[in-house]
Design an enzyme around this catalytic site. Structure first.
Site, PDB file in Angstrom:
ATOM      1  N   GLY A  16       0.765  -1.262   0.072  1.00  0.00           N
ATOM      2  CA  GLY A  16      -0.027  -0.141  -0.017  1.00  0.00           C
ATOM      3  C   GLY A  16       0.699   1.289  -0.009  1.00  0.00           C
ATOM      4  O   GLY A  16       0.249   2.186   0.362  1.00  0.00           O
ATOM      5  N   SER A  17       1.948   1.335  -0.534  1.00  0.00           N
ATOM      6  CA  SER A  17       2.837   2.586  -0.479  1.00  0.00           C
ATOM      7  C   SER A  17       2.263   3.514  -1.556  1.00  0.00           C
ATOM      8  O   SER A  17       2.146   4.713  -1.221  1.00  0.00           O
ATOM      9  CB  SER A  17       4.315   2.277  -0.876  1.00  0.00           C
ATOM     10  OG  SER A  17       4.425   2.204  -2.325  1.00  0.00           O
ATOM     11  N   ASN A  18       1.606   2.897  -2.583  1.00  0.00           N
ATOM     12  CA  ASN A  18       0.814   3.968  -3.599  1.00  0.00           C
ATOM     13  C   ASN A  18      -0.509   4.364  -2.999  1.00  0.00           C
ATOM     14  O   ASN A  18      -0.618   5.739  -3.072  1.00  0.00           O
ATOM     15  CB  ASN A  18       0.611   3.114  -4.911  1.00  0.00           C
ATOM     16  CG  ASN A  18       1.517   3.316  -5.799  1.00  0.00           C
ATOM     17  OD1 ASN A  18       2.106   4.257  -6.423  1.00  0.00           O
ATOM     18  ND2 ASN A  18       2.296   2.046  -6.070  1.00  0.00           N
ATOM     19  N   MET A  91      -4.463  -7.212  -6.740  1.00  0.00           N
ATOM     20  CA  MET A  91      -3.941  -8.431  -7.492  1.00  0.00           C
ATOM     21  C   MET A  91      -4.902  -9.359  -8.293  1.00  0.00           C
ATOM     22  O   MET A  91      -4.949 -10.327  -8.579  1.00  0.00           O
ATOM     23  CB  MET A  91      -3.312  -9.512  -6.605  1.00  0.00           C
ATOM     24  CG  MET A  91      -1.964  -8.859  -6.037  1.00  0.00           C
ATOM     25  SD  MET A  91      -0.640  -8.161  -7.160  1.00  0.00           S
ATOM     26  CE  MET A  91      -0.008  -9.732  -7.418  1.00  0.00           C
ATOM     27  N   LEU A  94     -10.437  -7.189 -12.727  1.00  0.00           N
ATOM     28  CA  LEU A  94     -11.922  -6.931 -12.713  1.00  0.00           C
ATOM     29  C   LEU A  94     -12.510  -7.400 -13.981  1.00  0.00           C
ATOM     30  O   LEU A  94     -11.918  -7.265 -15.294  1.00  0.00           O
ATOM     31  CB  LEU A  94     -11.920  -5.487 -12.555  1.00  0.00           C
ATOM     32  CG  LEU A  94     -11.246  -4.790 -11.157  1.00  0.00           C
ATOM     33  CD1 LEU A  94     -11.217  -3.285 -11.245  1.00  0.00           C
ATOM     34  CD2 LEU A  94     -12.366  -5.429 -10.175  1.00  0.00           C
ATOM     35  N   ASN A 108      -4.850   2.284 -13.463  1.00  0.00           N
ATOM     36  CA  ASN A 108      -4.086   1.416 -12.685  1.00  0.00           C
ATOM     37  C   ASN A 108      -2.429   1.698 -12.806  1.00  0.00           C
ATOM     38  O   ASN A 108      -2.540   2.647 -13.922  1.00  0.00           O
ATOM     39  CB  ASN A 108      -4.217  -0.025 -13.146  1.00  0.00           C
ATOM     40  CG  ASN A 108      -3.099  -1.035 -12.775  1.00  0.00           C
ATOM     41  OD1 ASN A 108      -3.274  -1.002 -11.202  1.00  0.00           O
ATOM     42  ND2 ASN A 108      -2.495  -2.065 -13.575  1.00  0.00           N
ATOM     43  N   HIS A 110       1.303   0.481 -13.048  1.00  0.00           N
ATOM     44  CA  HIS A 110       2.258  -0.838 -13.455  1.00  0.00           C
ATOM     45  C   HIS A 110       3.742  -0.517 -13.464  1.00  0.00           C
ATOM     46  O   HIS A 110       4.090   0.470 -14.191  1.00  0.00           O
ATOM     47  CB  HIS A 110       1.616  -1.582 -14.853  1.00  0.00           C
ATOM     48  CG  HIS A 110       2.470  -2.935 -15.051  1.00  0.00           C
ATOM     49  ND1 HIS A 110       2.145  -4.098 -14.425  1.00  0.00           N
ATOM     50  CD2 HIS A 110       3.393  -3.102 -15.661  1.00  0.00           C
ATOM     51  CE1 HIS A 110       2.933  -5.010 -14.734  1.00  0.00           C
ATOM     52  NE2 HIS A 110       3.489  -4.582 -15.603  1.00  0.00           N
ATOM     53  N   ASP A 146      -3.404  -5.392 -17.521  1.00  0.00           N
ATOM     54  CA  ASP A 146      -2.273  -4.279 -17.826  1.00  0.00           C
ATOM     55  C   ASP A 146      -2.324  -3.744 -19.269  1.00  0.00           C
ATOM     56  O   ASP A 146      -1.354  -3.213 -19.970  1.00  0.00           O
ATOM     57  CB  ASP A 146      -1.108  -4.780 -17.620  1.00  0.00           C
ATOM     58  CG  ASP A 146      -0.499  -5.040 -16.246  1.00  0.00           C
ATOM     59  OD1 ASP A 146      -1.267  -4.520 -15.390  1.00  0.00           O
ATOM     60  OD2 ASP A 146      -0.038  -6.062 -15.844  1.00  0.00           O
ATOM     61  N   GLU A 175       6.760   5.941  -9.312  1.00  0.00           N
ATOM     62  CA  GLU A 175       5.272   5.804  -9.368  1.00  0.00           C
ATOM     63  C   GLU A 175       4.723   6.636  -8.420  1.00  0.00           C
ATOM     64  O   GLU A 175       3.514   7.035  -8.781  1.00  0.00           O
ATOM     65  CB  GLU A 175       5.006   4.236  -8.710  1.00  0.00           C
ATOM     66  CG  GLU A 175       5.523   3.062  -9.583  1.00  0.00           C
ATOM     67  CD  GLU A 175       5.246   1.882  -8.990  1.00  0.00           C
ATOM     68  OE1 GLU A 175       4.215   1.697  -8.346  1.00  0.00           O
ATOM     69  OE2 GLU A 175       5.814   0.754  -9.211  1.00  0.00           O
TER      70      GLU A 175
END
Ligand code: GRF
Length: 188
Positions: A16-18, A91, A94, A108, A110, A146, A175
């Protein structure tokens, strides 16, 4: 006139750093979003702690039955008037149905220069194929892994002494810079 902030949900599975970075960004003056919900498919995701810390509602779903889970999630998103979903190390894939039914944008991040190196274990594969550059990409989400239109990309030079860890660390830093930039780009 003060512009209304876009209610956002962040989907995570791990560290969860983003997510942490997006919460920080959402609290800055020029942010067009608020982070209102955190979804995780993993109850042990470390990132859920940021929900506690910042008093943001968290929901954990096992995704065992994807159809039922997605229906529940969509109901919550509609009820809470969420208009942006940011996937951040989430991960699960959807479904097309979910993407079509959601009344907003799904994006998203990546850790590669998409369309190259989709999928998992990116940095190892990049190093193995002796690339000179790697980077990260924020893109719209489509039902293919992706894929989807690219919003923003940052390229970095790979150093001779780079390892999976060093590359991952350097790219993660980038990121954290491009995810907020991508949000500003698509919402302004
Ligand atoms: C990031 O490298 C992101 O690009 C990828 O998964 C990782 C998640 O890291 N999709 P974190 O959980 O945000 O720290």
């Amino acid at each position: 006139m003060v512009k209304k902030k876009i209610k956002t949900a962040v989907f995570i599975s791990g560290k969860g750093s983003n997510l942490k970075n997006l919460i920080k960004f959402s609290k800055s003056k020029n942010s067009p979003i608020t982070v209102n919900l955190i979804f995780s498919n993993n109850k042990h995701a470390k990132g859920l702690l940021y929900g506690y810390k910042h008093k943001i509602e968290k929901k954990v779903f096992s995704f065992k039955n994807i159809k039922i889970t997605e229906k529940k999630i969509l109901n919550i998103l509609f009820k809470k008037e969420i208009k942006l979903i940011c996937l951040a190390g989430f991960m699960k894939l959807l479904s097309k149905n979910f993407i079509e039914k959601f009344n907003g944008k799904i994006i998203n991040i990546h850790p590669s220069l998409l369309p190259r190196f989709k999928g998992l274990d990116t940095h190892r594969r990049v190093l193995q194929s002796k690339e000179n550059f790697s980077g990260c990409t924020v893109h719209y989400v489509s039902s293919k892994l992706d894929s989807g239109k690219i919003i923003i990309q940052k390229k970095i030079k790979i150093k001779k002494k780079d390892t999976v860890r060093s590359l991952q660390k350097r790219i993660l830093k980038e990121e954290h810079k491009i995810y907020p930039k991508a949000i500003i780009k698509i919402l302004n």
